[in-house]
Design an enzyme around this catalytic site. Sequence first.
Site, PDB file in Angstrom:
ATOM      1  N   SER A 193       0.814  -1.212   0.000  1.00 38.03           N
ATOM      2  CA  SER A 193       0.000   0.000   0.000  1.00 38.03           C
ATOM      3  C   SER A 193       0.850   1.265   0.000  1.00 38.03           C
ATOM      4  CB  SER A 193      -0.911   0.010   1.237  1.00 38.03           C
ATOM      5  OG  SER A 193      -1.533   1.260   1.415  1.00 38.03           O
ATOM      6  N   GLU A 216       0.172   3.672   1.693  1.00 32.93           N
ATOM      7  CA  GLU A 216       0.197   4.151   3.078  1.00 32.93           C
ATOM      8  C   GLU A 216       1.530   3.838   3.749  1.00 32.93           C
ATOM      9  OE1 GLU A 216      -1.955   5.827   5.084  1.00 32.93           O
ATOM     10  OE2 GLU A 216      -3.430   6.161   3.493  1.00 32.93           O
ATOM     11  N   TYR A 226      -2.085   0.694  10.310  1.00 39.89           N
ATOM     12  CA  TYR A 226      -2.301   0.013   9.037  1.00 39.89           C
ATOM     13  C   TYR A 226      -1.053   0.091   8.158  1.00 39.89           C
ATOM     14  CZ  TYR A 226      -3.966  -0.751   4.258  1.00 39.89           C
ATOM     15  OH  TYR A 226      -4.113  -1.185   2.970  1.00 39.89           O
ATOM     16  N   GLY A 251     -16.144   0.308  -0.321  1.00 40.79           N
ATOM     17  CA  GLY A 251     -16.910   0.362   0.919  1.00 40.79           C
ATOM     18  C   GLY A 251     -17.258   1.794   1.297  1.00 40.79           C
ATOM     19  N   VAL A 254     -13.372   7.454   1.980  1.00 39.50           N
ATOM     20  CA  VAL A 254     -13.784   8.834   1.716  1.00 39.50           C
ATOM     21  C   VAL A 254     -14.415   9.000   0.337  1.00 39.50           C
ATOM     22  CG1 VAL A 254     -11.514   9.557   0.851  1.00 39.50           C
ATOM     23  CG2 VAL A 254     -13.075  11.251   1.848  1.00 39.50           C
ATOM     24  N   ARG A 289     -16.184   6.864  -1.508  1.00 35.35           N
ATOM     25  CA  ARG A 289     -17.548   6.325  -1.525  1.00 35.35           C
ATOM     26  C   ARG A 289     -18.442   7.086  -0.549  1.00 35.35           C
ATOM     27  NH1 ARG A 289     -20.288   1.456  -2.040  1.00 35.35           N
ATOM     28  NH2 ARG A 289     -22.434   2.102  -2.473  1.00 35.35           N
ATOM     29  N   LYS A 290     -17.870   7.547   0.563  1.00 34.18           N
ATOM     30  CA  LYS A 290     -18.638   8.376   1.487  1.00 34.18           C
ATOM     31  C   LYS A 290     -19.141   9.627   0.760  1.00 34.18           C
ATOM     32  CE  LYS A 290     -18.181  11.346   5.543  1.00 34.18           C
ATOM     33  NZ  LYS A 290     -17.301  11.819   6.640  1.00 34.18           N
TER      34      LYS A 290
END
Length: 331
Positions: free
Chosen positions: A124, A126, A148, A184, A188, A190-191
């Site tokens: 990732s 991240e 994470y 999901g 952010v 999809r939110k």
Amino acid sequence: MKKAVITGITGQDGSYLAELLLSKGYQVHGIVRRSSSENFERINHLTGQIQLHQADLLDQLSIIDVFREIEPDEVYNLAAMSFVPTSWKQPVLTSEFTATGVTRVLEAIRLLNPKGIRFYQASSSEMFGKVQAVPQTESTPFYPRSPYGVAKLYGHWITVNYRESYDMFCCSGILFNHESERRGKEFVTRKVTDGVARIKLGMAKELRMGNLEAKRDWGHAADYVRAMWMMLQHHEADDFVIATGETHPVQELVELAFDTVNLDWRKYVVIDPKLFRPAEVDLLVGDPAKAKNVLGWKPEVSFPELVRRMVLSDLARLQGNTAPASQPKIA
């Protein structure tokens, strides 16, 4: 016929990867955890085309048993506790799944068929966290800024370690943010698109957001799973940054989403300090030159098109224009 195992097959990436592998003639097997509330929404349309098996990244023997039964040619490890904010609340569980879980999968391959199974690890962006160089490449130093990110860094380096120690075909894809209509709603992008659709349909009045200045490199998940497959077809195992090479602030994401439904975002967005991260990652932008030059990979879906597709998909879903499908069975 090649056989592939996908951990995390019920997730966004897993569902797109399963579709891709099926289109290429693979026999596709997915590993799922036993749960009282199983969610197969993203793979319901693949019922009858894929085979599911119960196993758990926390349980070494269950992974070995599944691999022994299937005898796969390729293993794609996409399973993880993948939501960054939750990793702050559940750091130990995050490390068990996202870090140590990778070792369990690698150990199963090493014990059963270390020369015959090709392995892909979902690393990732991240891991770069507090970035040490812009843009980020395969040689940029890592500086994770969340549990994470730290766990993903372990998974990344243990993959490199097994490749170099046991001469196993192990690749890591350092994927930057990749979204889709199947993302999901806790993420952010999809939110935002779900929130915009609800506001457009009169189901909500505002969209609460955190840091609008954070910048990300966003692509479409379908493009990125294609890169995963290409890595395992290459003659040499290696690690690759998969990104668009473009950076966009969260505010641009918000603006594009509201523009899709002809609304002014400034009338609906409320900044909520509680939604800021404890340690923010301000700028992530990848350099995919190596993947382009070595694998011949390039993204095909633009950022504006990605946002448009997500908003329209959420509008259709909320208006009831998506048909339910039967659920796949677990072997």
